[in-house]
Scaffold this active site. Sequence first.
Site, PDB file in Angstrom:
ATOM      1  CB  SER A 239      82.257  46.333  53.530  1.00 20.58           C
ATOM      2  OG  SER A 239      82.633  47.035  54.697  1.00 20.58           O
ATOM      3  CE  LYS A 240      75.764  49.535  50.586  1.00 18.01           C
ATOM      4  NZ  LYS A 240      74.348  49.351  50.679  1.00 18.01           N
ATOM      5  NE  ARG A 241      80.525  46.997  58.799  1.00 22.50           N
ATOM      6  CZ  ARG A 241      81.465  46.091  58.964  1.00 22.50           C
ATOM      7  NH1 ARG A 241      82.512  46.350  59.707  1.00 22.50           N
ATOM      8  NH2 ARG A 241      81.371  44.918  58.391  1.00 22.50           N
TER       9      ARG A 241
END
Length: 462
Positions: A239-241
């Site tokens: 994910s973006k994280r």
Amino acid sequence: MVVTRFAPSPTGYLHIGGLRTALLCYLWARKNEGKFILRIEDTDQSRNSVEAAEAIVQAFKWLGLSHDGEIEYQSQRTNIYKRYIQKLLDEGKAYHCYMSKDELTALREEQMAKKERTMYDGRYRDFTGTPPEGVEPVVRIKAPLEGTITVKDGVKGDVVFDVKDILDDFIIARADGSPTYNFVVAIDDALMGINVVIRGDDHLSNTPKQMIVYEALGFDIPQFNHVPMIHNKEGKKLSKRDGATDVMAYKEMGYTPEALLNFLVRLGWSHGDQEIFSMEEMMEHFDPKDINRSASIYNAEKLDWLSAHYIKNMSNTKLAELLEDFGLVLSSHDKREILLDSFKDRAKTLKEMAELISEVLTSPVVYEEKAVVKGFKGDAFEILEAFAEKLKSSENLHLPVDYHHVMEELVAEKEIGFGKIGQPLRIALMGKLSGPGLDAVMSIIGKEETLSRIESAIKANS
Ligand code: GLU
């Protein structure tokens, strides 16, 4: 001729998973002297597709990748899709379905109550009556009613789908006439001559549907290769994280294209236990059949390790050029080579390297408290002053070794260990206890600056 394609939806940037797919498609096309097509899948959201395509091309340019021919936009191919919808209708391989939303909902609820798979029940498949008034029909393709569909996947082997479990007569054109996703993908791949599809395995479940379209139209089925997803360390989808999703953010973070591509090619593919691959080597060794069957783990330390490797092995000319993007202009620095050589194996990214170098080039403003307590004690200032005197009277100080001699002389005369001068000198020059070799630092900043930093340090800490 091998023809591959990268077919992103227009998100506005190229993300890391997409880049991996693009790279594998690119490698296979180039290795086989084939073609690599860029197609924007913008049937649902065509508003910003040109900007999205430009962002991808810009990222490709940075990375040294390139596509062949014009960029294809699905939003501009509606007439082609309509023609094929009509063809299937004419041939009786597709049909109009007049089922209303309410009827569809009722059917679903009924199936759910019976714990059956929710699916269209084919009620208009052989309909010859008068269509109900006021309903704009959708177009459904006639899917097989039983049997199996086998995806001969280059990565996963034969993946067998039981038609009963996955298929119904799915919609190929909505009530407003717009074609649906799996239909246009199949039409495009066929018409663009794509014979090798490499894509994420999140698309595997779409493949039988696309194969139905191929078969209905008599197209040749391409060689499919479904690449397992990239996972984070917790085993979840990236994910973006977990890291920057936009590839260009990696440029800003100071990673080189070589490091990023090498990192990505190894996410899901291997060639023996080789870790370092130049573009030529990737091309030489890559084969979709060697793509791993299990998900790969995004490992940020590995990227740093590769990045450090490429920085260490880069020519100083290229390094200096790239560091300019990080605000460091060294073209007129007379010790450029020493400077770059001293920092090449100390930085994980170009950005970090630029910061470390700038730090050395500027006189320290603060002196780390811990370092001062440790290093500026006892006779440290006297030793520093004695060293400064020695420097003043030394001529022809250029190379690190020249400065090293001065330090050696002092150590010998005073009968002290190297640390006695090393520690305070390091704090005086750098404001802290870490950094590259002191002789290199002095050579880089020169005699006058070295003297001035010693003087300032004594003044500031007395
Ligand atoms: N447009 C799809 C995506 O962005 C890719 C479809 C394909 O490769 O077939 O995930």
